[in-house]
Scaffold this active site. Structure first.
Site, PDB file in Angstrom:
ATOM      1  N   TRP A  99       0.841  -1.208   0.000  1.00 25.18           N
ATOM      2  CA  TRP A  99       0.000   0.000   0.000  1.00 25.18           C
ATOM      3  C   TRP A  99       0.865   1.242   0.000  1.00 25.18           C
ATOM      4  O   TRP A  99       0.584   2.210  -0.699  1.00 25.18           O
ATOM      5  CB  TRP A  99      -0.959  -0.005   1.192  1.00 25.18           C
ATOM      6  CG  TRP A  99      -1.917  -1.151   1.169  1.00 25.18           C
ATOM      7  CD1 TRP A  99      -2.030  -2.142   2.101  1.00 25.18           C
ATOM      8  CD2 TRP A  99      -2.909  -1.443   0.161  1.00 25.18           C
ATOM      9  NE1 TRP A  99      -3.023  -3.024   1.727  1.00 25.18           N
ATOM     10  CE2 TRP A  99      -3.571  -2.619   0.553  1.00 25.18           C
ATOM     11  CE3 TRP A  99      -3.287  -0.822  -1.024  1.00 25.18           C
ATOM     12  CZ2 TRP A  99      -4.597  -3.193  -0.203  1.00 25.18           C
ATOM     13  CZ3 TRP A  99      -4.311  -1.388  -1.784  1.00 25.18           C
ATOM     14  CH2 TRP A  99      -4.954  -2.559  -1.370  1.00 25.18           C
ATOM     15  N   ASP A 166      -1.548   6.804   6.287  1.00 27.01           N
ATOM     16  CA  ASP A 166      -2.579   5.855   5.900  1.00 27.01           C
ATOM     17  C   ASP A 166      -2.780   4.939   7.114  1.00 27.01           C
ATOM     18  O   ASP A 166      -1.908   4.146   7.447  1.00 27.01           O
ATOM     19  CB  ASP A 166      -2.108   5.054   4.678  1.00 27.01           C
ATOM     20  CG  ASP A 166      -3.091   3.961   4.263  1.00 27.01           C
ATOM     21  OD1 ASP A 166      -4.127   3.782   4.944  1.00 27.01           O
ATOM     22  OD2 ASP A 166      -2.823   3.286   3.246  1.00 27.01           O
ATOM     23  N   LYS A 190     -11.824  -2.023   7.401  1.00 26.53           N
ATOM     24  CA  LYS A 190     -11.007  -2.859   8.273  1.00 26.53           C
ATOM     25  C   LYS A 190     -11.520  -2.796   9.719  1.00 26.53           C
ATOM     26  O   LYS A 190     -11.704  -3.808  10.354  1.00 26.53           O
ATOM     27  CB  LYS A 190      -9.529  -2.439   8.222  1.00 26.53           C
ATOM     28  CG  LYS A 190      -8.970  -2.211   6.813  1.00 26.53           C
ATOM     29  CD  LYS A 190      -8.713  -3.500   6.050  1.00 26.53           C
ATOM     30  CE  LYS A 190      -8.491  -3.354   4.552  1.00 26.53           C
ATOM     31  NZ  LYS A 190      -7.524  -2.410   4.070  1.00 26.53           N
TER      32      LYS A 190
HETATM   33  C1  LIG Z   1      -6.967  -2.013   2.586  1.00 24.10           C
HETATM   34  C2  LIG Z   1      -5.938  -0.958   2.562  1.00 24.10           C
HETATM   35  C3  LIG Z   1      -5.860   0.011   1.530  1.00 24.10           C
HETATM   36  C4  LIG Z   1      -6.780  -0.006   0.339  1.00 24.10           C
HETATM   37  O1  LIG Z   1      -8.015   0.437   0.664  1.00 24.10           O
HETATM   38  P1  LIG Z   1      -9.156   0.638  -0.443  1.00 24.10           P
HETATM   39  O2  LIG Z   1     -10.250   1.217   0.377  1.00 24.10           O
HETATM   40  O3  LIG Z   1      -9.451  -0.714  -1.006  1.00 24.10           O
HETATM   41  O4  LIG Z   1      -8.644   1.565  -1.464  1.00 24.10           O
HETATM   42  C5  LIG Z   1      -4.897   0.986   1.624  1.00 24.10           C
HETATM   43  N1  LIG Z   1      -4.036   1.022   2.647  1.00 24.10           N
HETATM   44  C6  LIG Z   1      -4.055   0.110   3.635  1.00 24.10           C
HETATM   45  C7  LIG Z   1      -3.069   0.207   4.752  1.00 24.10           C
HETATM   46  C8  LIG Z   1      -5.015  -0.903   3.617  1.00 24.10           C
HETATM   47  O5  LIG Z   1      -5.047  -1.817   4.608  1.00 24.10           O
END
Ligand SMILES: *Cc1c(COP(=O)(O)O)cnc(C)c1O
Length: 356
Positions: A99, A166, A190
């Site tokens: 990511w 993030d 999540k």
């Molecule tokens: C799941 C995840 C993403 C992607 O998220 P989307 O909503 O599918 O774009 C980005 N960063 C992290 C750390 C993630 O766990």
């Protein structure tokens, strides 16, 4: 048989959220309409939005000067929106996983990107330390929890420039000092809600510095001004988020859940360390994620991977296969996962060891 939900995302939600969501689908806030069909401008939904934002502020102890907004597009859209809105000419990224790499790639579309450190050469199995962040970059981007590899940056990194994170897979799982960050974003699927909404916490003073044209929908200021209602927000996902946050507050908030998360993770990591069949992929306890716990078969037992996967499945464990880039197993132990599910997995690992 009881199912134990270890999926990495979308992932387990509290039973409270599911129950309240079902209620809301039938009759939302006494409106006589379903949450699936009510106007986002109805007084009932405006109240839901306002309450959700105040719960976010309260649970994360967000100081004054920050805005909380809800957008579509997932965390992945933030990979582009962050540089588009914040990067005048240069940014810095810590590359700790897939990511993080994707975020870095988008930033390169908008200027110079300094990769301050990367653990890619060892398949991202640690968090780099002792890197230096260029003081003339516009911001420094980190991924606090690396969902795929199972590492977590549990302390705010030192940064003299605005810090962007993030936090998709560890938001609300542990207390963070929001004042250290200028922007935090998290896809909801999540730890918060079903897929479809992204939470953004932003300190307004980082905005308005770039001169490039920004499409209206991709400009944070549009959504701050529109109070997340510039266009139709993901009503259902925000309503579900409100339920999860209400549940979390009832449990005693982020500090209380953090204790439980530490306890769950310790139970599973201890078993991985003890059991002769398994080894952890993340060696340094400091780097081990509390949310995504990765392990593989030990040397000499590799052929038992499929049989263990089958065995665990027969005990009701779902979603423990590791990501294809790591292999082995990954148990996601998000906020809503009960200790009982971790115990069930640990029992399965012990019983499987006895049989082999
Ligand atoms: C799941 C995840 C993403 C992607 O998220 P989307 O909503 O599918 O774009 C980005 N960063 C992290 C750390 C993630 O766990």
């Amino acid at each position: 048989m009881k199912k134990h939900n270890f999926y990495a995302g979308p992932s387990i939600l509290p039973q409270y959220t599911l129950d309240k969501t079902i209620e809301g689908i039938r009759d939302f806030a006494g409106s006589g309409l379903s949450v699936l069909e009510i106007s986002h401008r109805s007084k009932e939904f405006v109240a839901c939005m306002n309450d959700t934002i105040s719960l976010v502020k309260e649970l994360l102890e967000i100081p004054a000067g920050y805005q909380v907004i809800f957008l579509g597009g997932g965390a992945s859209l933030q990979f582009a929106m962050v540089p588009m809105n914040l990067m005048v000419s240069k940014s810095a990224y810590l590359n700790t996983g897939e990511w993080a790499s994707k975020a870095l790639k988008e930033a390169k579309l908008y200027g110079e990107v300094v990769e301050v450190a990367s653990s890619k050469a060892s398949n991202f199995n640690y968090i780099p330390k002792n890197f230096s962040v260029p003081g003339d970059a516009d911001y420094f981007h980190v991924t606090t929890n690396n969902t795929i590899y199972g590492t977590e940056l549990k302390k705010e990194p030192d940064s003299k420039i605005p810090l962007v994170a993030d936090m998709s897979s560890d938001i609300f799982s542990r207390s963070v000092d929001v004042s250290k960050y200028s922007l935090i974003y998290a896809g909801a699927q999540k730890n918060l809600a079903p897929a479809g909404v992204t939470l953004i916490i932003i300190k307004e003073d980082v905005l308005g510095k770039v001169t490039r044209p920004i499409p209206t929908m991709l400009d944070y200021r549009t959504h701050i001004k529109g109070e997340s209602m510039f266009n139709t927000p993901p009503v259902f996902a925000i309503f579900a988020a409100q339920q999860t946050l209400t549940w979390l507050k009832g449990l005693g908030g982020v500090r209380a859940i953090q204790k439980k998360n530490i306890e769950k993770a310790a139970l599973l990591y201890d078993e991985i360390d003890r059991n002769k069949l398994f080894v952890p992929t993340i060696k340094d306890p400091e780097d081990r994620s509390l949310m995504n716990i990765c392990f593989v078969m030990a040397d000499g037992y590799k052929e038992l991977e499929k049989p263990f996967a089958e065995f665990a499945k027969s005990r009701g464990m779902l979603g423990i296969e590791g990501h294809r880039s790591v292999g082995g197993f990954r148990a996601s132990t998000y906020n809503a996962l009960p200790l009982e599910s971790v115990r069930a997995l640990v029992d399965a690992m012990r019983d499987f060891e006895k049989q082999n």
